[in-house]
Each structure stands twice: as structure tokens, then as C-alpha cells.
Design a protein around this motif. Structure first.
Motif, PDB file in Angstrom:
ATOM      1  N   HIS A 239       2.541  -7.881   5.319  1.00 42.51           N
ATOM      2  CA  HIS A 239       3.376  -7.911   4.797  1.00 42.51           C
ATOM      3  C   HIS A 239       3.933  -8.242   5.830  1.00 42.51           C
ATOM      4  O   HIS A 239       3.712  -8.566   6.649  1.00 42.51           O
ATOM      5  N   ASP A 644      -1.052  -2.371   7.787  1.00 52.02           N
ATOM      6  CA  ASP A 644      -2.085  -2.450   6.940  1.00 52.02           C
ATOM      7  C   ASP A 644      -3.069  -2.262   6.544  1.00 52.02           C
ATOM      8  O   ASP A 644      -3.335  -1.911   5.096  1.00 52.02           O
ATOM      9  N   ARG A 703      -1.298  -2.300   1.043  1.00 52.80           N
ATOM     10  CA  ARG A 703      -0.878  -3.097   1.211  1.00 52.80           C
ATOM     11  C   ARG A 703      -0.758  -4.245  -0.412  1.00 52.80           C
ATOM     12  O   ARG A 703      -0.431  -4.260  -0.503  1.00 52.80           O
TER      13      ARG A 703
END
Length: 795
Positions: A239, A644, A703
């Protein structure tokens, strides 16, 4: 397209393949050596953790962006671990393709056990594979004027998002990227020219085809195999920042935060979706799903309004319904003695005991039922036609008009290539390609077909078991409620029929969930064993299996109540029996429609509530537990890639299950909607929540998925067309055979003798009279009564 065009296209594909091979395997030793030297330098723990932001998405140098992350736990107790050898060779081959790697030692991880391999794709790799994958990039800013505001658009202003959110980037004219003509493209900054979704797509393409050795005489390659064998524990793109706060320089603009603020908030349930931003961040495939879900929800609003109006009509006309008035009248319904509903233990009963049930039945079975069935037949046709238009518009707006985006779906699956021992020449490209003869797959096809058939038979068997449950406990409910004085007030609204129907529907719903859980695992395993050639074949095969099963699983009980229950009961003295033991079920005097409504409401509402809880609560609890276990050393850096890593995986089939859930709901809304006009309203409310739940979990709990392209919703569109055609037939049959509207119309026009009250006497006319003395001994109630006749429904 003519033959010269086909030849030219094939030659161009060959040139692209040659360029890819030349780039990957023809690199000179000097450049490789320099990259390895750079990599070795980057492995040295020469940086200071406290000087690097925990939200950094760059290598330690703060320049090279992290495009992908691999993680693994190295087991030092095992000597000569083959997993370590696979990782070593895999990472060496990744560097040979041009990717740059930086490894985070486990001492820098939060749990002190996990290694993280950060991957960066330099410019040379990006331009090469952008050409291989046919990625389109901007060549000129669009000068096409935006459409003028439509009349009364100001009224829709509260529903709109800010322009910088709805259209985060300018519109461009694009062309397929070619690294030999880079001057044609708008390259202002090489580091930001390729969006992060394209970068992670390119890196994943390399990872899925990178070899890691030869085992048992077979060439092994692909990150998926390494994940399956636990060589790596995870592989994911990052991300671009936290979802609760914007990123700070030098990180790029935090699109995740923008999506969370303007899309994933439940307070924005009435707002439009930032579709362009979703597409930019997650890719066209996920973007197209939310386009479809949003459009379907918009169209449901029209069906929901009409369905609610039909329900209100039934509510307002309930007191004026002559049928329920006669049933509730002590002088009419109270004087009609009905025959026992089961043998021996069931007693005679008076028709007015179903007073409340007859009134509730009128809510859903009235004159508006026919109108709503016709309306939904028109609605489903318009929905599919308008969706085709909307889909074509999105193809144009998202630059998906041609079919290059299907290239990824039509590529050979690494698993297929690894399992193939044969090669043959492709008739079009004239190149050798992996080939698996039919005889190698045939056993798995037979196993697959047998498994699907077995599980659908198991669903039918479970449905029959529920029917047996209803037949066996009905007598218990009837005798218990009749003998207990405490149930005197309850019996007015909770009759044995309703009690049995409610408990049977709840039991059926629980069985549906249990069977669905096991079949999902089995169908995914069998599809892998079939060794599909391409990703498209894999998804199509899995879709067919899952849809056939879920169609039977969720709808079989509704089909039974709608078209079979009460149709083969027989008559007093000659009833029909299931397995020569249990007497067939009869419908309520008001018809089986109210039972179909009950069944549909419990299954549809239960599925939607269970699905939303599962989607929202399950990943949140898992993530909380994972973070709780991981964060043992709070003084250490909890980095972007570790944050993540602690999130749940969306998975390659995550979108598949979202589509499946929506299509099953579409079936409830269309197939049996004549019996339940509130179904579109329930689906609308669920989808309003569903959009925000899906947005919330994607931005906060999962995720980041690997970006993928898609120009349509694929095979699901054909399934929707099939269900639309079937829905016209099912609703027509519900009106004709399950609803009481046709018998009422026949009585109104053919048998009514009272012009002022044409439906007067309908209830008595719909019943048949039977002489109690003719009851066989094995069916007559134990307790003798003074009645000479009893009534039963006409069949």
C-alpha cells in the motif's frame, strides 16, 4: 481482419517475445556484476532505523521505490534446507532479469524471525515488460471537451464527490508502450511515469515466471509454487501509505488515504464511487467489479420502490380482503371443520385458526402480484441491456476497447507449463509451446464431474432430509400446542404450519452454510487438479462448478416450496406418502406462497447478514490477533512492509467470491420475486452496505491485491442472462400455480353470483367436503368427534 493483418500481428508478437528473451537472458556480465555489487552493498546494515520513516515505501537509499515484497522465516535448525537453495537461486534469477533486491534481516523485523525481500523494478525492466504486456501509456493530453451538465444536475450535487477525487488525473490519448519510441510518450518523470498498479503488475508477471531450479527432472518456476511449498510465506505489493493519514514527502500522494476518506466511510453511503481512483489503485479488474455493483445497486432502487409500493398496497387492502374476512369470521371460518393435517395424532381444526396467516398471506399474494411479476420481467431485461451500455462506456473511458487486456488471462499458467512434458508447434505462431494430451486430463475431468454431481445429489438429499424433518415434527408441534393451555394466546399467530415452516427454513439455511463451506475447498482443489491451460480456463472451470453447486444449494428448497409442496398430497382416505411413511405436506389454506416468502426471507436475509459479518469481522479479528502476536518489541521499527504483512490476503479468488455472492443475490431478487416484493428493497439495503464494507476491507484490512486488467465482468454476464431467462418462467409459474390469484380470478368471472360482493363465498367454494365415516382406521384421529364431515383444500 484480413490475412495480411493476422500475419503482421503474429510477427509483431514474435518480435516482442524475442525482445523480452533478449533483455532477460542476453545481459552483459558488466551490468550484472554492477547490480550484484549494488545489492551486496544494500545488504549491509549501514542505515539508521530512526532516520527512516516507518511509512517509507523506498529502499534504504530513499530513492528506489518498493514495488513488491517477499517474506520468509528461515529455519536454521534444518541443515541443507532445500527451501534456502530455492530462495537463493530464485533471487539470483530475479536479479538476472534486472530487478533490484534489498533484504531486511530478521533482527530488524518486529517478531525477530521474518526476513523481508524488497523488490524494485528499474526503468529498463519497466519499459521492457510494459511493451511485452501491451500496457497503454499517455502520448497526449485529451482535448475532447467534457460533456455539459445535464438539466437539474444541481439536485444531484450532494451525491457527487469532489472533482479531484472523482477524476484524479487528466484524460490522455494513449498508445501501447514501446521502449524504442519513448520520445512519443509524455515522460516527465521516469520514477512516476508508470503508476504503482502497473509496476506491481509487471513485477508479479516476472515473479510468476522466474525459475528456481530443476527437481525430479522438471523445471520449477513461479512464485506461486514457492508460496505453496512455504519457501516464501507471502508475496504482495505495498500500500502507498496509512489509510488514516496522508503520506509525508518524499512518499507519493497517498491514494489509499483518499480512497478511505471518500469511499470506505459508511457515512458516505449515499455518495457516488471514485471509480477512476479505484481503477488507478487496484487495477481495471477490481474497478469493473465496483462499477457493476454500483450499477446493479442503482437499478435495484427502481425495483425496490415498485416492490415497496406493491407491499403497501397489500398492507392497505388487507382489511378489505374478502377471503381473510370470511376465514376470520366466527360464523363462517369458525364453523368450517378442517380435516386433520397428519395421521392419528392430529385433531380436526377450525378454519378461523389460520386468520392471521391468511391476512399476512394477502400482503404478498394480491392483485399487485401479477403486476410486479410482469414489472420484474421488464426490469431484468432493461438491467442487462443498460449494463451492456454502461460496460461499453467504461471500456472506452478506461481505454479497454481492444482486447489486449485479455493477454494476461490468456497466458499459460505457470502450473500448466510446469506439469507439461510434451511440446507441439502452435499453428498460428509456429512456435513450440507446452502441450498436455487429453488422455492425461481425462481422469481428472471424470473425477471433477463425478464430484460436482455427488455434491449436488448431497444437496438434494439434505433437502429431502429437511422435508422429512418437517413431516416428522409437524405432528409433534400440532399435538403439543393443542394440549398445552399456555399456548392458547400463541396459537392465534403461531400455528403448527408456521412453526414447522420457520424451524425447517432455519435448519435448511444452516445446512446450506455447512455444505457451502466444504464445497468451496473441494471445488478449488479439483479445478487445480484439472490443470487448466490459462487463467481464463481456470476461472471459467471454477465458476461453473461453484455456480452449479450454489444454485442447487440455495434455490432447491425454494423450488420445492414453490412448485412441489402441496401439489401431490392426495385426498382424505387416499393420501400420498413419502417413502410410504410420512404423509405429504399440505399448504396453508391461504396457499403455499406465504411459506415460499418465509423460506426466501430467511435464506436471503440470513445469507446477507452472515456474509457481511464474515467479510467485516473475520479479517479484522485475524489482523488484530496477528498484530498482537507480532508486536513483541515495541521499541523496534514497525515498517510499512511489516504493517502490510500483518494484513489479510485478498487472494486471486477474492473477487470471484464477491461476484458469486452478488449473482446468487440476483437470483433471489429475480427468480422468486413474485412471492416477495420486498426482496429488491432488502437487496438494495444490503448492497449499499456491501459497497462500503468491500471498500473498507480492501483499504484497511487486506493487503493490496496485484493489479489486473479486465474489459468486462466475464462469464458472470452469461450467467446473469441465463438467470434472467429462467426468472421469467419461474415467476410465471409462481403466479399460475403457487399464488392464489388465478383461482380467485376464475371464481370472480365464472362462479360468482353476487354482483355487489363478487368474492363472497370464495373460501367455501375452494374447499372439498369429506365424510368422516369414510376415514381409514390408520388415518383417523384417535379421539372421536361428533362431526360428520370435514373439509380439505381442493387439489
Amino acid at each position: 481482419m484480413g490475412d495480411p493483418d493476422v500475419l503482421e500481428m503474429v510477427q509483431e508478437e514474435e518480435r516482442i517475445s524475442n525482445r523480452e528473451a533478449e533483455y532477460i537472458f542476453g545481459m552483459n556480465e558488466q551490468s550484472l556484476s554492477s547490480r550484484e555489487t549494488s545489492f551486496l552493498i544494500s545488504e549491509e546494515p549501514a542505515f539508521k532505523k530512526d532516520e527512516q520513516s516507518k511509512d517509507s515505501i523506498f529502499f534504504r537509499d530513499g530513492i528506489r521505490q518498493i514495488d513488491f515484497v517477499l517474506s520468509y522465516v528461515d529455519d536454521l535448525k534444518k541443515e541443507a534446507d532445500p527451501k534456502a537453495e530455492r530462495r537463493k537461486e530464485f533471487e539470483q534469477n530475479l536479479r538476472k532479469t534486472g530487478l533490484e533486491l534489498e533484504i531486511e534481516d530478521k533482527r530488524n523485523s518486529e517478531d525477530g524471525k521474518t526476513y523481508f525481500v524488497k523488490i524494485h523494478a528499474p526503468w529498463e525492466v519497466l519499459v521492457t515488460y510494459a511493451e511485452v504486456l501491451g500496457i497503454k501509456m499517455p502520448i497526449k493530453e485529451s482535448d475532447i471537451p467534457l460533456p455539459e451538465n445535464i438539466p437539474f444536475s444541481c439536485m444531484l450535487e450532494p451525491l457527487k464527490l469532489p472533482k479531484n477525487v472523482k477524476h484524479p488525473h487528466p484524460e490522455y490519448f494513449t498508445a501501447q508502450f514501446t521502449r524504442h519510441r519513448q520520445e512519443l510518450f509524455l515522460i516527465e518523470d521516469k520514477s512516476s511515469f508508470f503508476p504503482s498498479s502497473s509496476r506491481n503488475r509487471i513485477v508479479y508477471y516476472i515473479l510468476s515466471r522466474c525459475p528456481f531450479g530443476v527437481e525430479d527432472g522438471k523445471k520449477k518456476f513461479g512464485i506461486e509454487r514457492l508460496l505453496t511449498s512455504n519457501t516464501y510465506s507471502s508475496a504482495y505489493p505495498l500500500h502507498d501509505g496509512q489509510y488514516w493519514k496522508p503520506s509525508e514527502p518524499p512518499n507519493p500522494v497517498n491514494e489509499r488515504y483518499t480512497l478511505c476518506q471518500n469511499w470506505a466511510r459508511f457515512s458516505y453511503f449515499y455518495k457516488e464511487q471514485p471509480l477512476d481512483l479505484i481503477r488507478d489503485y487496484y487495477g481495471e479488474k477490481i474497478g469493473m467489479y465496483f462499477v457493476f455493483l454500483g450499477f446493479y445497486t442503482e437499478m435495484l432502487s427502481f425495483a425496490a420502490v415498485v416492490g415497496l409500493a406493491c407491499f403497501i398496497y397489500g398492507l392497505l387492502s388487507m382489511d378489505n380482503n374478502s377471503s381473510s374476512t370470511e376465514i376470520c369470521d366466527p360464523k363462517i371460518g369458525g364453523q368450517i371443520i378442517m380435516c386433520p393435517l397428519c395421521d392419528l395424532v392430529c385433531d380436526y381444526w377450525r378454519l378461523n385458526t389460520t386468520c392471521l396467516a391468511s391476512k399476512i398471506s394477502h400482503l404478498f399474494d394480491n392483485e399487485s402480484t401479477v403486476f410486479f411479476a410482469i414489472f420484474m420481467g421488464i426490469w431484468v431485461t432493461l438491467f442487462l441491456e443498460f449494463w451492456k451500455q454502461r460496460q461499453a462506456r467504461m471500456e472506452y473511458e478506461w481505454d479497454l476497447v481492444d482486447f489486449e487486456e485479455e493477454q494476461q488471462q490468456l497466458q499459460l499458467r505457470p502450473e500448466f507449463e510446469a506439469m507439461c512434458k510434451h511440446r507441439k508447434i502452435n499453428a498460428v505462431t509456429k512456435e513450440m509451446e507446452p502441450y498436455m494430451p487429453l488422455y492425461s486430463r481425462l481422469p481428472w475431468y471424470f473425477l471433477s464431474g463425478a464430484t460436482v454431481t455427488l455434491w449436488m445429489a448431497l444437496v438434494i438429499a439434505c433437502m429431502v432430509a429437511v422435508i422429512v424433518y418437517r413431516l416428522s415434527v409437524f405432528a409433534t408441534f400440532a399435538s403439543f400446542m393443542e394440549s398445552e393451555a399456555s399456548f392458547k394466546h400463541v396459537k392465534s399467530f403461531l400455528t403448527p404450519q408456521i412453526t414447522t415452516s420457520l424451524s425447517g427454513s432455519c435448519l435448511n439455511f444452516i445446512v446450506i452454510l455447512i455444505l457451502n463451506f466444504f464445497y468451496e475447498k473441494i471445488s478449488a482443489w479439483i479445478t487445480k487438479m484439472e490443470i487448466p491451460r490459462t487463467y481464463q480456463e481456470y476461472e471459467s472451470s471454477l465458476t461453473l462448478k461453484m455456480f452449479l453447486f450454489q444454485f442447487v444449494n440455495f434455490y432447491s428448497s425454494c423450488f420445492y416450496v414453490a412448485f412441489f409442496k402441496g401439489k401431490f398430497v392426495g385426498y382424505p382416505g387416499k393420501y400420498t406418502y413419502l417413502f410410504n411413511v410420512w404423509r405429504s405436506e399440505e399448504c396453508d389454506p391461504g396457499g403455499c406462497l406465504i411459506e415460499l416468502t418465509t423460506q426466501l426471507t430467511i435464506i436471503m436475509t440470513g445469507k446477507q447478514i452472515f456474509g457481511n459479518i464474515k467479510e467485516a469481522i473475520y479479517p479484522m479479528v485475524l489482523n488484530w490477533w496477528r498484530r498482537r502476536k507480532a508486536r513483541t518489541n515495541s521499541e523496534k521499527l514497525y515498517s510499512r512492509w511489516e504493517q502490510d504483512h500483518d494484513l489479510e490476503t485478498f487472494g486471486s479468488l477474492g473477487l470471484f467470491y464477491e461476484y458469486l455472492e452478488t449473482v446468487i443475490q440476483f437470483g433471489f431478487v429475480t427468480l422468486f420475486v413474485a412471492s416477495f416484493p420486498l426482496a429488491p428493497l432488502l437487496a438494495l439495503l444490503n448492497n449499499i452496505i456491501e459497497i462500503r464494507v468491500d471498500a473498507w476491507k480492501l483499504t484497511t484490512q487486506y493487503r493490496r491485491p496485484v493489479a489486473a486488467k479486465a474489459h468486462s465482468i466475464g462469464v458472470w454476464q452469461d450467467i446473469l442472462y441465463g438467470m434472467a431467462v429462467l426468472s421469467v418462467a419461474t415467476n410465471a409459474f409462481i403466479v399460475a400455480f403457487t399464488s392464489d390469484i388465478i383461482p380467485r380470478l376464475v371464481y370472480y368471472y365464472a362462479y360468482s353470483k353476487d354482483a355487489t360482493a363478487p368474492m363472497k363465498g370464495y373460501v367455501n367454494d375452494s374447499l372439498s367436503t369429506f365424510l368422516i365415516a369414510d376415514f381409514p382406521n390408520h388415518t383417523a384421529p384417535w379421539e372421536k368427534r361428533d362431526f360428520t364431515t370435514c373439509s380439505t383444500l381442493c387439489f
